[in-house]
Design a protein around this motif. Structure first.
Motif, PDB file in Angstrom:
ATOM      1  N   ILE A   1     -57.442 -29.470  21.313  1.00 54.40           N
ATOM      2  CA  ILE A   1     -56.491 -29.990  20.330  1.00 54.40           C
ATOM      3  C   ILE A   1     -55.105 -30.090  20.975  1.00 54.40           C
ATOM      4  O   ILE A   1     -54.623 -29.139  21.602  1.00 54.40           O
ATOM      5  CB  ILE A   1     -56.436 -29.077  19.086  1.00 54.40           C
ATOM      6  N   ALA A   2     -54.475 -31.241  20.818  1.00 61.83           N
ATOM      7  CA  ALA A   2     -53.135 -31.443  21.379  1.00 61.83           C
ATOM      8  C   ALA A   2     -52.054 -31.204  20.328  1.00 61.83           C
ATOM      9  O   ALA A   2     -51.004 -30.630  20.621  1.00 61.83           O
ATOM     10  CB  ALA A   2     -53.005 -32.857  21.941  1.00 61.83           C
ATOM     11  N   ILE A   3     -52.314 -31.667  19.092  1.00 63.19           N
ATOM     12  CA  ILE A   3     -51.312 -31.582  18.027  1.00 63.19           C
ATOM     13  C   ILE A   3     -51.984 -31.019  16.777  1.00 63.19           C
ATOM     14  O   ILE A   3     -53.116 -31.397  16.456  1.00 63.19           O
ATOM     15  CB  ILE A   3     -50.713 -32.966  17.711  1.00 63.19           C
ATOM     16  N   ALA A   4     -51.292 -30.127  16.073  1.00 60.92           N
ATOM     17  CA  ALA A   4     -51.811 -29.584  14.815  1.00 60.92           C
ATOM     18  C   ALA A   4     -50.782 -29.772  13.715  1.00 60.92           C
ATOM     19  O   ALA A   4     -49.620 -29.396  13.870  1.00 60.92           O
ATOM     20  CB  ALA A   4     -52.153 -28.105  14.970  1.00 60.92           C
ATOM     21  N   LEU A   5     -51.197 -30.418  12.620  1.00 60.66           N
ATOM     22  CA  LEU A   5     -50.358 -30.546  11.422  1.00 60.66           C
ATOM     23  C   LEU A   5     -50.812 -29.457  10.459  1.00 60.66           C
ATOM     24  O   LEU A   5     -51.917 -29.516   9.917  1.00 60.66           O
ATOM     25  CB  LEU A   5     -50.514 -31.920  10.783  1.00 60.66           C
ATOM     26  N   VAL A   6     -49.962 -28.448  10.222  1.00 59.92           N
ATOM     27  CA  VAL A   6     -50.374 -27.242   9.502  1.00 59.92           C
ATOM     28  C   VAL A   6     -49.548 -27.077   8.231  1.00 59.92           C
ATOM     29  O   VAL A   6     -48.317 -27.065   8.275  1.00 59.92           O
ATOM     30  CB  VAL A   6     -50.211 -25.994  10.389  1.00 59.92           C
ATOM     31  N   ASP A   7     -50.256 -26.944   7.092  1.00 60.39           N
ATOM     32  CA  ASP A   7     -49.586 -26.678   5.830  1.00 60.39           C
ATOM     33  C   ASP A   7     -49.088 -25.225   5.835  1.00 60.39           C
ATOM     34  O   ASP A   7     -49.781 -24.324   6.303  1.00 60.39           O
ATOM     35  CB  ASP A   7     -50.567 -26.893   4.668  1.00 60.39           C
ATOM     36  N   VAL A   8     -47.886 -24.971   5.310  1.00 59.01           N
ATOM     37  CA  VAL A   8     -47.340 -23.621   5.301  1.00 59.01           C
ATOM     38  C   VAL A   8     -48.006 -22.760   4.225  1.00 59.01           C
ATOM     39  O   VAL A   8     -48.419 -21.638   4.476  1.00 59.01           O
ATOM     40  CB  VAL A   8     -45.814 -23.657   5.077  1.00 59.01           C
ATOM     41  N   GLN A   9     -48.139 -23.320   3.007  1.00 59.69           N
ATOM     42  CA  GLN A   9     -48.643 -22.543   1.883  1.00 59.69           C
ATOM     43  C   GLN A   9     -50.150 -22.699   1.778  1.00 59.69           C
ATOM     44  O   GLN A   9     -50.646 -23.742   1.349  1.00 59.69           O
ATOM     45  CB  GLN A   9     -47.980 -23.012   0.567  1.00 59.69           C
ATOM     46  N   MET A  10     -50.918 -21.639   2.159  1.00 57.76           N
ATOM     47  CA  MET A  10     -52.378 -21.645   2.039  1.00 57.76           C
ATOM     48  C   MET A  10     -52.847 -20.277   1.565  1.00 57.76           C
ATOM     49  O   MET A  10     -52.238 -19.255   1.896  1.00 57.76           O
ATOM     50  CB  MET A  10     -53.027 -22.009   3.377  1.00 57.76           C
ATOM     51  N   PRO A  11     -53.938 -20.238   0.791  1.00 55.38           N
ATOM     52  CA  PRO A  11     -54.355 -18.981   0.179  1.00 55.38           C
ATOM     53  C   PRO A  11     -54.929 -17.950   1.146  1.00 55.38           C
ATOM     54  O   PRO A  11     -54.622 -16.774   1.059  1.00 55.38           O
ATOM     55  CB  PRO A  11     -55.408 -19.433  -0.850  1.00 55.38           C
ATOM     56  N   GLU A  12     -55.788 -18.356   2.117  1.00 56.52           N
ATOM     57  CA  GLU A  12     -56.434 -17.380   2.991  1.00 56.52           C
ATOM     58  C   GLU A  12     -55.419 -16.713   3.901  1.00 56.52           C
ATOM     59  O   GLU A  12     -55.334 -15.509   4.003  1.00 56.52           O
ATOM     60  CB  GLU A  12     -57.520 -18.060   3.825  1.00 56.52           C
ATOM     61  N   MET A  13     -54.690 -17.525   4.628  1.00 57.92           N
ATOM     62  CA  MET A  13     -53.570 -17.050   5.428  1.00 57.92           C
ATOM     63  C   MET A  13     -52.548 -18.178   5.432  1.00 57.92           C
ATOM     64  O   MET A  13     -52.928 -19.348   5.357  1.00 57.92           O
ATOM     65  CB  MET A  13     -54.017 -16.671   6.849  1.00 57.92           C
ATOM     66  N   ASP A  14     -51.252 -17.843   5.471  1.00 63.90           N
ATOM     67  CA  ASP A  14     -50.283 -18.939   5.441  1.00 63.90           C
ATOM     68  C   ASP A  14     -50.168 -19.583   6.823  1.00 63.90           C
ATOM     69  O   ASP A  14     -50.718 -19.106   7.817  1.00 63.90           O
ATOM     70  CB  ASP A  14     -48.928 -18.454   4.903  1.00 63.90           C
ATOM     71  N   GLY A  15     -49.435 -20.714   6.854  1.00 59.88           N
ATOM     72  CA  GLY A  15     -49.336 -21.473   8.092  1.00 59.88           C
ATOM     73  C   GLY A  15     -48.701 -20.683   9.221  1.00 59.88           C
ATOM     74  O   GLY A  15     -49.093 -20.810  10.378  1.00 59.88           O
ATOM     75  N   PHE A  16     -47.709 -19.823   8.882  1.00 61.01           N
ATOM     76  CA  PHE A  16     -47.059 -19.042   9.918  1.00 61.01           C
ATOM     77  C   PHE A  16     -48.055 -18.115  10.605  1.00 61.01           C
ATOM     78  O   PHE A  16     -48.062 -17.969  11.833  1.00 61.01           O
ATOM     79  CB  PHE A  16     -45.906 -18.216   9.323  1.00 61.01           C
ATOM     80  N   GLU A  17     -48.924 -17.462   9.810  1.00 58.46           N
ATOM     81  CA  GLU A  17     -49.906 -16.549  10.397  1.00 58.46           C
ATOM     82  C   GLU A  17     -50.893 -17.308  11.276  1.00 58.46           C
ATOM     83  O   GLU A  17     -51.268 -16.847  12.360  1.00 58.46           O
ATOM     84  CB  GLU A  17     -50.656 -15.813   9.277  1.00 58.46           C
TER      85      GLU A  17
END
Length: 641
Positions: A48-64
Motif C-alpha cells: 500500500i502506498a497511500i491510505a485514506l483513514v477515517d478518524v472516528q471509528m468504533p473498533e479503534m480510531d484513526g489515530f490508533e
C-alpha cells in the motif's frame, strides 16, 4: 507503469463507495474496508502506498490505526491522509501529524480538493518508489556523488578508515576532505555514540548487509553537535556511506513531541476542570430540584405552588445551560459517543413536535409537521442525539418567529439497498439571518447579531452543538435565510433501515408517592453537600429507611466497620477521600459480607468514562445528578432484590 495501491478505511460503507467513485482511474488499485483490523491485514499483505483513514471509528480510531501502521517496519512508509469530520483545530492536526499522517481531508469532502490532493500524493508515492530504485542503483554501482549536498564517503571495511569523501563535509562539519581522509569514520561521532556506531558498522559487515539506515550524533570542527542520518551499503569489502544533517528535522520532531505533550496535558487539565465543574454545578441543582419536589408534598397554597413551578422551571433551564456547555466540551475533547439502535423514526419526530407544540401556541404561530409517506418506520439511529438536534433547531425557529409558521418536514432523498438518505427541514418565517452572519452562528457562544442575546436570550451554543452532532453522525447541515422573511435549516444523513425491534417492557407511570420499603432497610449516605444531605435524609425516611449520614469517605469506612448496611449511597467527589477510593477500599480491605455491600454512585459526572470509572472502582450502579426520587427508589429496590 504499475498502478499505485490505495487503501480506504472508513466504518461507513457509503463513505467508501463515495471515495471509490471519486478516485476511480486506471493508474491506481483500490483496497477498502470498514474494519481497522482488516486494514492492518490488507496493509501487511499488499504494498500500500497511500491510505485514506477515517478518524472516528468504533473498533479503534484513526489515530490508533496509523500508530500501528507506523510502528511496523513493513507499513511505516505508507502515506496517510486523515479523512475527518471533527474540528479543524490545530491540536487535532498536530495529533494527526504526530502519529505519522501527511495531510488531512475534511468532511464533507470537496471533490476537486480531494482529487487534487490524492493526485499529489500519488505522484509523491511514485517519486518515493523511484528514489528507492535509485538508492539500490547507488548501492549496486557504488557511485560517490561528489556534488551531493550530503556527505558521501567510501570506507575500508577492515580498518574503518575513510578512503574518500566528497566536499560536502566542509559545509556540514567544517572539515576539509583532506583532513579526514585516512581517519577512522567512528571518530566523527561524539564520544557517547562512538561505541554503538562501531558496533553497528561491525554488524553490517558481518551480516553483509547491502543497505542499512541509522542515526548518530557527530561533532563538527567548531565542536557543535549535529544529528546525522547514515545510509550505508556494503559491497566488495567497502562501505559506502551517505551522511545527511537531520538536525532541523530532529528539532522539528522534538517540537512536535513537546506540542503533543502540551496538548495532552492541556486536554487532561481541561477534562479534570470540567469533571469538577460538572460536580460543582450539578450538585446544587440536584439539591434545588430535590427540595422543590419535597416542598410540593407539604401543605402549600396556589401562590406557593406557582412559585415552586417557577423555581423548577428555572432549575431545568439552568441544567439545560450546564448540559450545553458540557456537551460542547465533551465533543471537543473527543469524549462524545454516538450510540445507534433501532428506533421508530415517526415516534421520535412526533414526540419532539408534541413537546414543542405548546411553545408554538404561546407564540401564536402555526406549527406544522410533514413526514413523507415513503419514509421508513424504523431506522438505526441515536434517538437521544436526533432528538437533541431537532429540539435545538425547532426551539430556535419558534423563539425567533413572531408571526407565520414553523414547519418540520422529513423527506426521503435517496435509497440504496437497506440504506436511506433522509432530509430534515426546519422552516420558519422569523427574523432571518444576514448572509454575512450565517457562518458565525455555528461558532461557540456566537449569535447572529450583538443584541440577539439581550432580545431573545440563550447561550449561543445550540447551533454549535447541532453542527458538531451532525458532523459526528456523518451528516451534512445547510442553512438558507433572508432577513425579515425567515430561515430554512436542512440536515441530511444516511440511515440503515431495520425491522421493528422487539417490544420493550412498558414502564408504568411512576406515582408521586413512592411505596415505603416493607423490610427494615438501613442505608449509609456518603455526601458532603448539606442540601443534598437534607434532601436524601428526608426522601429515605419517607420510605421507612434507617439513615446514617457522613460527609467523606474516611468517615464512611469507620461507620461501615461499626454497623451493617443494606445499601451505601456514595458521592464521588468528596474531600479527604473520594467515592472511587472509598469504594475500592471497601471491596479490597473489608471482609464479607461487608465487602459486597451494594453501592450506588450519586455522581454529577458528565463524561461516560467517569461513570465507567465508578463501576470499575466497585460500585454496583450509577445515579447521575440531578435525579428524581423514583429513580433512586428503583435502583435501591433492584439492588435489594
Amino acid at each position: 507503469m504499475a498502478p499505485v495501491n490505495i487503501l480506504i478505511v472508513d466504518d461507513r460503507e457509503e463513505n467508501i463507495i463515495a471515495l471509490e467513485a471519486l478516485l476511480n482511474r486506471d493508474d491506481i488499485r483500490m483496497f477498502s474496508t470498514t474494519s481497522p483490523n482488516d486494514a492492518l491485514k490488507i496493509a501487511w499483505e499488499n504494498p500500500i502506498a497511500i491510505a485514506l483513514v477515517d478518524v472516528q471509528m468504533p473498533e479503534m480510531d484513526g489515530f490508533e490505526l496509523v500508530e500501528m501502521l507506523k510502528a511496523n517496519p513493513k507499513t511505516k512508509d505508507i502515506l496517510v491522509i486523515f479523512v475527518t469530520a471533527i474540528s479543524k483545530e490545530s491540536k487535532y492536526v498536530v495529533k494527526g501529524l504526530g502519529t505519522g499522517a501527511v495531510d488531512y481531508l475534511y468532511k464533507p469532502l470537496d471533490p476537486y480538493i480531494t482529487s487534487a490532493k490524492v493526485d499529489a500524493f500519488i505522484q509523491l508515492a511514485r517519486n518515493q518508489a523511484e528514489i528507492k530504485e535509485k538508492n539500490i542503483e547507488l548501492q549496486n554501482f557504488a557511485i560517490v556523488v561528489k556534488n551531493s549536498a550530503d556527505m558521501i564517503c567510501a570506507i575500508d571495511a577492515q580498518t574503518l578508515r575513510i578512503a574518500s569523501i566528497n566536499p560536502a563535509i566542509e559545509k556540514i562539519m567544517g572539515f576539509k576532505p583532506d583532513e579526514v581522509i585516512g581517519r577512522g569514520v567512528v571518530d566523527l561521532a561524539i564520544d557517547e555514540d562512538q561505541v554503538p556506531f562501531r558496533k553497528k558498522l561491525g554488524e553490517i559487515i558481518k551480516d553483509n548487509l547491502q543497505f542499512a539506515v541509522f542515526e548518530y550524533r557527530f561533532e563538527t570542527f567548531e565542536k557543535r553537535v549535529i544529528w546525522a542520518e547514515c545510509r550505508m551499503s556494503y559491497r566488495n569489502k567497502t562501505i559506502f556511506l551517505n551522511i545527511s544533517d537531520i538536525s532541523p528535522q530532529k528539532s522539528f520532531q522534538e517540537q512536535l513531541i513537546k506540542s503533543k505533550e502540551a496538548a495532552e496535558y492541556g486536554k487532561k487539565v481541561k477534562e479534570t476542570f470540567l469533571a469538577n465543574m460538572s460536580h460543582e454545578l450539578r450538585t446544587p441543582v440536584n439539591g434545588i430540584i430535590g427540595i422543590t419536589n419535597l416542598l410540593r408534598k407539604t401543605n402549600i397554597d396556589e401562590q406557593q405552588k406557582s412559585m415552586l413551578d417557577l423555581l423548577e422551571t428555572s432549575s431545568q433551564s439552568l441544567l439545560g445551560v450546564i448540559n450545553d456547555v458540557l456537551d460542547i466540551s465533551k465533543i471537543e475533547a473527543g469524549k462524545f459517543s454516538i450510540v445507534r439502535t433501532p428506533n421508530n423514526l415517526r415516534a421520535i419526530v412526533k414526540a419532539v413536535y408534541d413537546l414543542l407544540k405548546f411553545k408554538a401556541d404561546e407564540h401564536n404561530i402555526e406549527f406544522l409537521l410533514e413526514i413523507a409517506e415513503d419514509a421508513p418506520q424504523y431506522i438505526q439511529v441515536d434517538s437521544l442525539r436526533l432528538n437533541q438536534i431537532l429540539m435545538n433547531l425547532l426551539s430556535n425557529a419558534i423563539k425567533f418567529t413572531d408571526r407565520g409558521h414553523v414547519k418540520l418536514k422529513v423527506t426521503v432523498m435517496q435509497k440504496h439497498n437497506n440504506k436511506v438518505k433522509l432530509k430534515f427541514s426546519i422552516e420558519d418565517t422569523g427574523i432571518g439571518i444576514a448572509s454575512d452572519k450565517i457562518a458565525t452562528i455555528f461558532e461557540s457562544f456566537e449569535q447572529a447579531e450583538d443584541d440577539t442575546t439581550a432580545k431573545y436570550g440563550g447561550t449561543g451554543l445550540g447551533l454549535t452543538i447541532v453542527k458538531k452532532l451532525i458532523e459526528l453522525k456523518g451528516g451534512d447541515l445547510t442553512v438558507s435565510s433572508q432577513v425579515g422573511k425567515g430561515s430554512v435549516f436542512n440536515f441530511t444523513n444516511w440511515y440503515e433501515v431495520v425491522d421493528q425491534p422487539k417490544e420493550k417492557a412498558t414502564v408504568r407511570d411512576v406515582p408521586r408517592v413512592l411505596a415505603p420499603f416493607k423490610e427494615n432497610i438501613s442505608v449509609l449516605v456518603v455526601e458532603d453537600n448539606l442540601v443534598n444531605q437534607f434532601m436524601l435524609s428526608k426522601i429515605l425516611k419517607e420510605w421507612n429507611v434507617s439513615v446514617d449520614m457522613v460527609d467523606n469517605g474516611r468517615k464512611a469506612l469507620d461507620k461501615l466497620k461499626e454497623n451493617d448496611y443494606d445499601v451505601v449511597l456514595m458521592d464521588t467527589h468528596m474531600p479527604e477521600m473520594s467515592g472511587y477510593q472509598t469504594a475500592k477500599t471497601i471491596r479490597v480491605d473489608f471482609e464479607e459480607p461487608k465487602r459486597s455491600v451494594p453501592i450506588i454512585s450519586l455522581s454529577a459526572a458528565s463524561y461516560d468514562h467517569e461513570q465507567q470509572q465508578a463501576i470499575s472502582a466497585g460500585m454496583n450502579d450509577v445515579l447521575a445528578k440531578p435525579f428524581m426520587p423514583y429513580e433512586l427508589h428503583e435502583k435501591i429496590l433492584k439492588l435489594l432484590k
